[in-house]
Every structure is written in structure tokens, then in C-alpha cells.
Design an enzyme around this catalytic site. Structure first.
Site, PDB file in Angstrom:
ATOM      1  N   CYS A 118      28.557  28.802  28.908  1.00  0.00           N
ATOM      2  CA  CYS A 118      27.659  29.904  29.301  1.00  0.00           C
ATOM      3  C   CYS A 118      27.352  30.866  28.159  1.00  0.00           C
ATOM      4  O   CYS A 118      26.438  31.686  28.274  1.00  0.00           O
ATOM      5  CB  CYS A 118      28.239  30.669  30.477  1.00  0.00           C
ATOM      6  N   HIS A 247      25.042  37.815  30.113  1.00  0.00           N
ATOM      7  CA  HIS A 247      25.060  36.559  30.875  1.00  0.00           C
ATOM      8  C   HIS A 247      25.235  36.915  32.349  1.00  0.00           C
ATOM      9  O   HIS A 247      26.056  37.765  32.714  1.00  0.00           O
ATOM     10  CB  HIS A 247      26.218  35.684  30.380  1.00  0.00           C
ATOM     11  N   ASN A 277      24.146  31.978  38.652  1.00  0.00           N
ATOM     12  CA  ASN A 277      24.592  31.800  37.266  1.00  0.00           C
ATOM     13  C   ASN A 277      23.933  30.529  36.710  1.00  0.00           C
ATOM     14  O   ASN A 277      24.261  29.426  37.140  1.00  0.00           O
ATOM     15  CB  ASN A 277      26.126  31.684  37.269  1.00  0.00           C
TER      16      ASN A 277
HETATM   17  N1  ACO Z   1      33.272  32.344  51.037  1.00  0.00           N
HETATM   18  C1  ACO Z   1      34.273  32.911  51.731  1.00  0.00           C
HETATM   19  N2  ACO Z   1      35.491  33.078  51.220  1.00  0.00           N
HETATM   20  C2  ACO Z   1      35.717  32.660  49.958  1.00  0.00           C
HETATM   21  C3  ACO Z   1      34.722  32.049  49.189  1.00  0.00           C
HETATM   22  C4  ACO Z   1      33.455  31.893  49.787  1.00  0.00           C
HETATM   23  N3  ACO Z   1      32.411  31.332  49.130  1.00  0.00           N
HETATM   24  N4  ACO Z   1      35.227  31.746  47.979  1.00  0.00           N
HETATM   25  C5  ACO Z   1      36.511  32.140  47.986  1.00  0.00           C
HETATM   26  N5  ACO Z   1      36.812  32.682  49.191  1.00  0.00           N
HETATM   27  C6  ACO Z   1      38.063  33.217  49.648  1.00  0.00           C
HETATM   28  C7  ACO Z   1      39.261  32.687  48.895  1.00  0.00           C
HETATM   29  O1  ACO Z   1      39.642  31.434  49.414  1.00  0.00           O
HETATM   30  C8  ACO Z   1      40.274  33.760  49.141  1.00  0.00           C
HETATM   31  O2  ACO Z   1      40.826  33.563  50.410  1.00  0.00           O
HETATM   32  P1  ACO Z   1      42.394  33.822  50.682  1.00  0.00           P
HETATM   33  O3  ACO Z   1      42.590  35.289  50.400  1.00  0.00           O
HETATM   34  O4  ACO Z   1      42.544  33.439  52.105  1.00  0.00           O
HETATM   35  O5  ACO Z   1      43.127  32.945  49.713  1.00  0.00           O
HETATM   36  C9  ACO Z   1      39.437  35.051  49.196  1.00  0.00           C
HETATM   37  O6  ACO Z   1      38.084  34.627  49.414  1.00  0.00           O
HETATM   38  C10 ACO Z   1      39.523  35.892  47.961  1.00  0.00           C
HETATM   39  O7  ACO Z   1      39.354  35.023  46.827  1.00  0.00           O
HETATM   40  P2  ACO Z   1      39.250  35.584  45.388  1.00  0.00           P
HETATM   41  O8  ACO Z   1      39.176  34.420  44.449  1.00  0.00           O
HETATM   42  O9  ACO Z   1      40.316  36.613  45.160  1.00  0.00           O
HETATM   43  O10 ACO Z   1      37.833  36.331  45.462  1.00  0.00           O
HETATM   44  P3  ACO Z   1      37.129  37.147  44.349  1.00  0.00           P
HETATM   45  O11 ACO Z   1      36.763  38.472  44.863  1.00  0.00           O
HETATM   46  O12 ACO Z   1      37.846  37.072  43.029  1.00  0.00           O
HETATM   47  O13 ACO Z   1      35.770  36.347  44.150  1.00  0.00           O
HETATM   48  C11 ACO Z   1      34.751  34.806  42.661  1.00  0.00           C
HETATM   49  C12 ACO Z   1      35.792  34.992  43.754  1.00  0.00           C
HETATM   50  C13 ACO Z   1      33.411  35.177  43.215  1.00  0.00           C
HETATM   51  C14 ACO Z   1      34.764  33.343  42.240  1.00  0.00           C
HETATM   52  C15 ACO Z   1      35.103  35.736  41.462  1.00  0.00           C
HETATM   53  O14 ACO Z   1      36.444  35.591  41.110  1.00  0.00           O
HETATM   54  C16 ACO Z   1      34.250  35.453  40.268  1.00  0.00           C
HETATM   55  O15 ACO Z   1      33.044  35.634  40.302  1.00  0.00           O
HETATM   56  N6  ACO Z   1      34.883  35.067  39.157  1.00  0.00           N
HETATM   57  C17 ACO Z   1      34.143  34.752  37.952  1.00  0.00           C
HETATM   58  C18 ACO Z   1      33.643  33.364  38.069  1.00  0.00           C
HETATM   59  C19 ACO Z   1      32.562  33.119  37.100  1.00  0.00           C
HETATM   60  O16 ACO Z   1      31.689  33.930  36.932  1.00  0.00           O
HETATM   61  N7  ACO Z   1      32.601  31.946  36.487  1.00  0.00           N
HETATM   62  C20 ACO Z   1      31.658  31.541  35.564  1.00  0.00           C
HETATM   63  C21 ACO Z   1      31.633  32.479  34.349  1.00  0.00           C
HETATM   64  S1  ACO Z   1      31.654  31.700  32.878  1.00  0.00           S
HETATM   65  C22 ACO Z   1      30.413  30.702  33.061  1.00  0.00           C
HETATM   66  O17 ACO Z   1      29.358  31.168  33.429  1.00  0.00           O
HETATM   67  C23 ACO Z   1      30.678  29.271  32.850  1.00  0.00           C
END
Ligand code: ACO
Length: 320
Positions: A118, A247, A277
Site C-alpha cells: 500500500c 493512504h 482501501n
Molecule cells: N463486522 C462485525 N464484527 C467484526 C468485523 C466485521 N466486519 N470484523 C471484526 N469484527 C469483530 C471482531 O471479530 C471482534 O470481535 P470479538 O470482540 O468478539 O473478538 C470485534 O469486531 C473487534 O475486533 P477488532 O479487530 O478489535 O476491531 P477494530 O476496531 O480494531 O477494527 C479493523 C478492525 C477495522 C480491521 C481495524 O483494526 C483496522 O482497520 N486495522 C487496520 C487494517 C488496515 O488498514 N489494513 C491495511 C493497511 S495497510 C494496507 O493498506 C495493505
């Protein structure tokens, strides 16, 4: 006294596939909701290629490049080089850049791909800047193009909801106008954190795997650091920025970085609500919107900062 040669971004072009996938479409096959996705990521929809007949990354990149060339008033034969950032190439080889070269008819050009996930657009732009300012090449196409939907595990609700397909391209051209062009850039990688965001090339599970929380944390830290380093290298304070174009991974990552940099919300460009993204295409997609709205004129300062799998981080300060 000889004049210093700069590398200016003289145009941008973008292209996204027609099909739009809304957050609510995920509700049909995943345990998720529009509300969860929008509130945790800022994303409401994304464009994706057809599942039955996926458009290759080279085609998306070619369409974006055609628009950038037209806006630059530049013919394909004038292009000296094509640098394409992608982690979703058509083939291991020939490179996606070579495929685009032949489709556009850039017969004089060199062409190669850059793999920095990315952060790829900032890496490709930095390479183009070096080649153009060195004086050997005058016009280089920098392209970010991705067909991420082909790499996703559509049963993994924490990952597949984040991404979209698309492409963006800029024409980088040599210029003698003092103070205009790419002012400074900063690239850094941390291979020790490679396992938090991976897309295996071989083996059984060839889909993107991610430790979302870890990526989030490092993205805020490393994007802030890279932005500060590139401003320091230019000897300028962050107030000089007209637009921060990060990004587009998650609106909460973008807000956290902007807050740490003390950037007011009106300077922060965020359009992931409509595209998700799109990896190396996300910065040109955001730049295109600002440019189309008349936000770019002589002397406008923009800061591009990105983080990607690797980990890779890149920041480029541009004066238009
Ligand atoms: N819908 C509903 N619930 C969900 C979903 C979904 N789509 N996805 C995860 N959950 C749940 C999890 O299972 C978890 O449940 P649990 O508490 O029962 O275990 C709960 O939601 C909380 O999960 P977290 O991972 O703590 O949620 P968070 O607020 O961190 O959001 C996310 C997750 C959106 C993936 C976030 O961490 C994020 O955006 N991280 C960066 C990812 C990213 O941007 N990657 C690419 C960047 S680099 C590149 O571009 C290659």
C-alpha cells in the site's frame, strides 16, 4: 550557474471498475453490518471487478494512464518510463508496467513494477523523482493499480470489508521552475513486522491475512513519523501543507495521524467512504478529487504518506 532540475506532477488520472459493492451487500453472506463497517473504518462502498471475468490490473492502470496522458497533453511516444506500483500484478512477469507500456504504445519507455504494497505509490514516485532530477529521463508515468478483490478471503469479515479495486496514474515531468515539484521524500521499511500483513505467493492459503489491530497501531506510529521526517528534510513546518493526502486505509487511522501532526480536518483528504482501501491507487484517487475540484494550483503543497505490508512506509512532499 546551472539550474536545478525538478520533477513535477503535471497531471493525474484515475479509473475504477463499474461494479459498486455496498457495505450492506456483505450482510448477505457475513456476520457483519453496514453500521459496524462504516463506524470502524469510514468505508461505505467500494468498486470491484467482475468476479466472473476479472479485469486485470494492467487494464485498470492503462485506463488511468490514458486520462493522465490526455490531461498532460502528452503523447504515449513522449513517455520515457513507466513505473507501476502493484501487489496484484497480471503475471509475475511480464510486469504490469510492460503490459501497460505495450497497450499504450509508449514504445520509447522503460517499464518495471515496484512491490511495496500500500506504500507502493510513494515508492514509485520517489524513484521517478530520482530518475527525472538526475536528468536522464524527462517524462515518467507513475501508476498504482490494484485488483485486490482477487486476493481476499471472502469469509474473513475483518479483512474483506476493507478493500476495493482501482487505479491512479500521474505524469512526472522534468522542470526548471525553482521551488516546484517533489520537494523531499522519505522511505523506510521494517521487515521484522512483515508477518502482521501478508499475502502468500505460494502454498494452500493464497489470500490476504492481517492482524488488524497491529496494523492499525503501527500505521499511526509510522505514518506520523514519516510525515515529520519528510517535513524536516524539507526544512518546512507542517503548517505549510495545503493538503495531507494519506493512504486511504481506515478513517480512524487517518484522523489519528492528522491529530498527532496537528493538522486541521479541512486539510486532510479522505475519500475512502466511496472506494475503500485501494492500496497503491488510493493516493492518486484522492489527489484526483482535489485537482478536479480546483484545489491544485501553482504553489499548492501536498503531503502524501502511506503504509503497507512489509512493513513499508513512504512520505512525499510535493509543491505543484
Ligand atoms: N463486522 C462485525 N464484527 C467484526 C468485523 C466485521 N466486519 N470484523 C471484526 N469484527 C469483530 C471482531 O471479530 C471482534 O470481535 P470479538 O470482540 O468478539 O473478538 C470485534 O469486531 C473487534 O475486533 P477488532 O479487530 O478489535 O476491531 P477494530 O476496531 O480494531 O477494527 C479493523 C478492525 C477495522 C480491521 C481495524 O483494526 C483496522 O482497520 N486495522 C487496520 C487494517 C488496515 O488498514 N489494513 C491495511 C493497511 S495497510 C494496507 O493498506 C495493505
Amino acid at each position: 550557474m546551472s539550474t536545478m532540475r525538478n520533477a513535477r506532477i503535471i497531471s493525474v488520472g484515475t479509473y475504477v471498475p463499474e461494479t459498486v459493492m455496498e457495505n450492506s451487500d456483505f450482510e448477505r453472506f457475513l456476520d457483519t453490518t453496514d453500521e459496524w463497517i462504516a463506524s470502524r473504518t469510514g468505508i461505505r462502498q467500494r468498486h470491484i471487478v467482475s468476479k466472473e471475468l476479472p479485469t486485470p490490473a494492467s487494464h485498470l492502470g492503462r485506463e488511468a494512464a490514458l486520462i493522465a496522458l490526455k490531461r498532460a497533453g502528452c503523447s504515449p511516444a513522449e513517455i520515457d518510463g513507466i513505473i507501476c506500483a502493484t501487489f496484484t500484478p497480471d503475471y509475475f512477469f511480464p510486469s504490469t508496467a510492460c503490459r501497460i507500456q505495450t497497450e499504450l504504445g509508449c514504445t520509447r519507455a522503460f517499464a518495471f513494477d515496484v512491490g511495496a504494497a500500500c506504500a507502493g505509490f510513494t515508492y514509485a514516485l520517489t524513484i521517478a523523482n530520482s530518475l527525472v532530477t538526475a536528468g536522464q529521463y524527462s517524462k515518467v508515468l507513475v501508476i498504482g493499480t490494484e485488483v485486490i478483490s482477487k486476493t481476499l478471503d471472502w469469509t474473513d469479515r475483518s479483512t474483506c470489508i476493507l478493500f476495493g479495486d482501482g487505479a491512479g496514474a500521474v505524469v512526472v515531468a522534468g522542470s526548471e521552475t525553482p521551488g516546484r515539484g517533489i520537494v523531499s521524500s522519505y522511505l523506510k521499511s521494517d521487515g521484522a513486522l512483515g508477518d502482521i500483513l501478508v499475502l502468500p505467493a505460494w502454498g494452500e492459503k493464497r489470500t490476504m491475512q492481517m492482524k488488524g489491530n497491529e496494523v492499525f497501531k503501527h500505521a499511526v506510529r509510522l505514518m506520523t513519523d514519516a510525515s515529520e521526517k519528510v517535513m524536516a528534510a524539507a526544512g518546512l513546518s507542517i503548517d505549510r501543507i495545503d493538503y495531507f493526502i494519506p493512504h486511504q486505509a481506515n478513517s480512524r487511522i487517518i484522523s489519528a495521524v492528522a491529530e498527532q501532526l496537528h493538522l486541521p480536518a479541512e486539510k486532510v483528504v479522505c475519500n475512502l467512504e466511496r472506494f475503500g482501501n485501494t492500496s497503491s491507487a488510493s493516493i492518486p484517487l484522492a489527489l484526483d478529487e482535489i485537482w478536479a475540484a480546483g484545489g491544485i494550483s501553482d504553489g499548492t503543497m501536498a503531503l502524501f504518506t502511506a503504509l503497507g505490508g512489509g512493513l513499508t512506509v513512504g512520505s512525499v512532499l510535493v509543491c505543484f
